[in-house]
Write an enzyme that holds these catalytic residues in place. Structure first.
Site, short mmCIF file in Angstrom:
data_model
loop_
_atom_site.label_atom_id
_atom_site.label_comp_id
_atom_site.label_asym_id
_atom_site.label_seq_id
_atom_site.Cartn_x
_atom_site.Cartn_y
_atom_site.Cartn_z
N GLU A 197 5.49 4.12 -1.55
CA GLU A 197 4.46 4.38 -0.51
C GLU A 197 4.92 5.44 0.48
O GLU A 197 4.92 5.22 1.70
CB GLU A 197 4.08 3.08 0.20
CG GLU A 197 3.35 2.12 -0.73
CD GLU A 197 2.75 0.90 -0.05
OE1 GLU A 197 3.20 0.56 1.06
OE2 GLU A 197 1.84 0.29 -0.60
N GLU A 386 0.95 -1.59 -7.72
CA GLU A 386 0.81 -2.75 -6.83
C GLU A 386 -0.67 -3.02 -6.65
O GLU A 386 -1.44 -2.08 -6.43
CB GLU A 386 1.39 -2.48 -5.44
CG GLU A 386 2.88 -2.51 -5.36
CD GLU A 386 3.39 -2.38 -3.92
OE1 GLU A 386 2.71 -2.83 -2.98
OE2 GLU A 386 4.48 -1.82 -3.77
C1 BGP Z 1 3.15 -2.67 0.18
C2 BGP Z 1 4.61 -2.72 -0.12
C3 BGP Z 1 5.10 -3.96 -0.73
C4 BGP Z 1 4.29 -5.20 -0.46
C5 BGP Z 1 2.82 -5.00 -0.30
C6 BGP Z 1 2.07 -6.18 0.27
O1 BGP Z 1 3.00 -1.92 1.34
O2 BGP Z 1 4.98 -1.66 -0.98
O3 BGP Z 1 6.47 -4.05 -0.46
O4 BGP Z 1 4.88 -6.10 0.36
O5 BGP Z 1 2.50 -3.86 0.45
O6 BGP Z 1 2.24 -6.23 1.66
P1 BGP Z 1 2.56 -7.56 2.44
O7 BGP Z 1 3.83 -8.06 1.86
O8 BGP Z 1 2.68 -7.16 3.86
O9 BGP Z 1 1.41 -8.47 2.20
#
Ligand code: BGP
Length: 490
Positions: A197, A386
């Site tokens: 990201e 993701e």
């Molecule tokens: C993205 C990241 C992840 C992950 C995901 C979900 O920004 O790459 O590491 O955690 O978001 O976010 P969260 O864990 O805050 O729900």
């Protein structure tokens, strides 16, 4: 048209959220190790000791006071220290993924497990061997690793003493780390992502108010150093193994105008340029977009950028575009009454969408839109690396976990991917976020769960760490077995 035969179904985690073992095997600390837990309403805090020995905390983005140093303090719980202990459970976790039929598992390498301060000239052998064992285990089970080299975890030493990504000298250190990864795991890993990201550094600024030009300059500068580091890593990765397929990783938010006011339409286009295309263009096309000068001028940004940097950017373009996708956001030039935020972005509430308990919009059409827009722009293979729904899970008396809301979420997103493929998009893989429950990056909570696999662990770090299968586990297994054709309920 349907999913291609070798479509890479799987799931994703990151070292700092899955692995734990923060001080084992010679690993050095990272920023997440001095970051407490938070909630949907209270931010995670970064802890330190000031020059007089007093304990203090910072919010993300705030600067350490003069003379202070980051510290683990006894009065706080640090959820990433043990995370869900993938360090000791990886064989069990991989066996469960194999049972679901995974063809790909996305994970990251903790930089400070290989280079504890970032400054060592030789890697920590115990760390190198740990990941070798994980990759062997995956390969033995027929699962291809997809490895993120940097997933938000610069060694703390570099952050504290050398300015982290604000300093040009970090490029060489990252490149040394990346070279080690490509060399050590040649033959075991073929797919890599250089930075997770990467666009968040800029996109995140949209959530804050009253920022100075200096804040923008810092962000654009850090990004420039990351672009150069990424481009140099791509070149080295290709030299070491021409079969390596290396991608960028963008936080994919689909931006929409909130009204049909032409001013909103134009603003929306500029949001895409700033938040999404700025990074994708450099990493896929090898040069800054034509609008970049406008973005810099808006905040009087003077970039430290050399002719050699520009050469590297040209030579180090990525082989595939990968991105995370959770939600869309609305932008407008009009007054916003109800502002919503999620995953490093914020905008106006969209009355056509449903929001999760953490305020994240569910918008599967936005995924189709993003896939089609990006493929048409770059014509490179795409992967959604993701996607998922952070939600509460309830364990029944008999140990079962019924999560129909998660199945519904995945169903509509898989349908959206299928439509994009029908519309000509070359989509090659899908790794759902947090295929096993992990510590939330945003809030540090365990209760915000994404997994098909449940982990018995709470926000305070209490629990047996036992793994169990949710209903969605059996559903995803069926989806993979049918190559995305059977999306019906269990
Ligand atoms: C993205 C990241 C992840 C992950 C995901 C979900 O920004 O790459 O590491 O955690 O978001 O976010 P969260 O864990 O805050 O729900």
């Amino acid at each position: 048209m349907s999913f291609p035969k070798n479509f890479l179904w799987g799931g994703a985690v990151a070292a700092n959220q899955w692995e734990g073992g923060w001080n084992l095997g010679g690993r050095g600390p990272a920023m997440t190790d001095v970051t407490t837990g938070g909630t949907v309403n209270t931010p995670r805090l970064i802890t330190y000791i000031d020059k007089d020995g007093k304990h203090g905390t910072l919010k993300r983005g705030q600067k350490l006071p003069e003379g202070a140093r980051y510290a683990v303090l006894p009065e706080y719980h640090y959820p990433n220290h043990n995370a869900v202990d993938g360090y000791h459970h990886y064989k069990e976790d991989i066996a469960l993924m194999a049972e679901m039929g995974f063809r790909q598992f996305r994970m990251s390498i903790s930089w400070s497990r290989l280079y504890p301060t970032g400054n060592e000239t030789e890697p920590n052998r115990e760390g190198v061997e740990f990941y070798r064992s994980v990759f062997r285990e995956l390969n033995d089970k027929g699962i291809e690793p997809l490895v993120t080299i940097w997933h938000f975890d610069t060694p703390l030493y570099l952050e504290e003493h050398e300015g982290g990504w604000s300093s040009r000298s970090i490029i060489d250190k990252y490149v040394r780390f990346a070279r080690t990864c490509f060399t050590e795991y040649k033959g075991l890993v073929k797919r890599w992502l250089t930075f997770n990201e990467i666009n968040n550094t800029i996109q995140f600024l949209g959530m804050m108010q009253g920022l100075t030009d200096q804040a923008y300059e810092n962000a654009y500068q850090q990004l420039h150093y990351q672009f150069v580091a990424s481009a140099r890593a791509v070149q080295i990765g290709h030299e070491i193994d021409p079969e390596n397929m290396i991608g960028c990783m963008i936080c994919g938010i689909t931006w929409y105008p909130a009204t049909c006011d032409p001013k909103d339409i134009l603003l929306n286009r500029h949001e895409w340029e700033k938040n999404i295309f700025y990074c994708g263009d450099v990493q896929c096309r090898g040069e800054y977009g034509s609008y970049a000068k406008r973005l810099w001028n808006e905040h009087h940004v003077k970039l430290d950028c050399t002719p050699e940097d520009l050469e590297d950017l040209k030579k180090g373009t990525v082989d595939m575009y990968t991105f995370s996708y959770y939600m869309s956001q609305l932008v407008t030039t009009h007054q916003v009454r109800d502002r919503v935020g999620g995953n490093f972005s914020s905008g106006a509430r969209n009355e056509y969408l449903k929001y999760s308990d953490w305020g994240w919009a569910t918008d599967a059409d936005g995924l189709q839109y993003y896939l089609e827009m990006i493929y048409d722009r770059y014509h490179k293979p795409l992967m959604v690396v993701e996607n998922g729904l952070g939600a509460y899970d309830k364990v029944e008396e008999d140990g079962s976990i019924h999560d129909p809301f998660r199945i519904d979420y995945y169903r509509v997103h898989i349908e959206a991917m299928k439509k994009a493929i029908e519309n000509g998009v070359d989509l090659i893989g899908y790794t759902t976020w947090g295929c096993i429950d992990v510590v939330s990056a945003g809030t540090g909570e365990m209760r915000k769960r994404y997994g098909f696999i449940y982990v018995d662990m709470d926000d305070e770090g209490k629990g047996s760490m036992a793994r169990s299968r949710k209903d969605s586990f059996y559903w995803y297994k069926k989806v993979i077995a049918s190559n995305g054709e059977d999306l019906s309920d269990l």
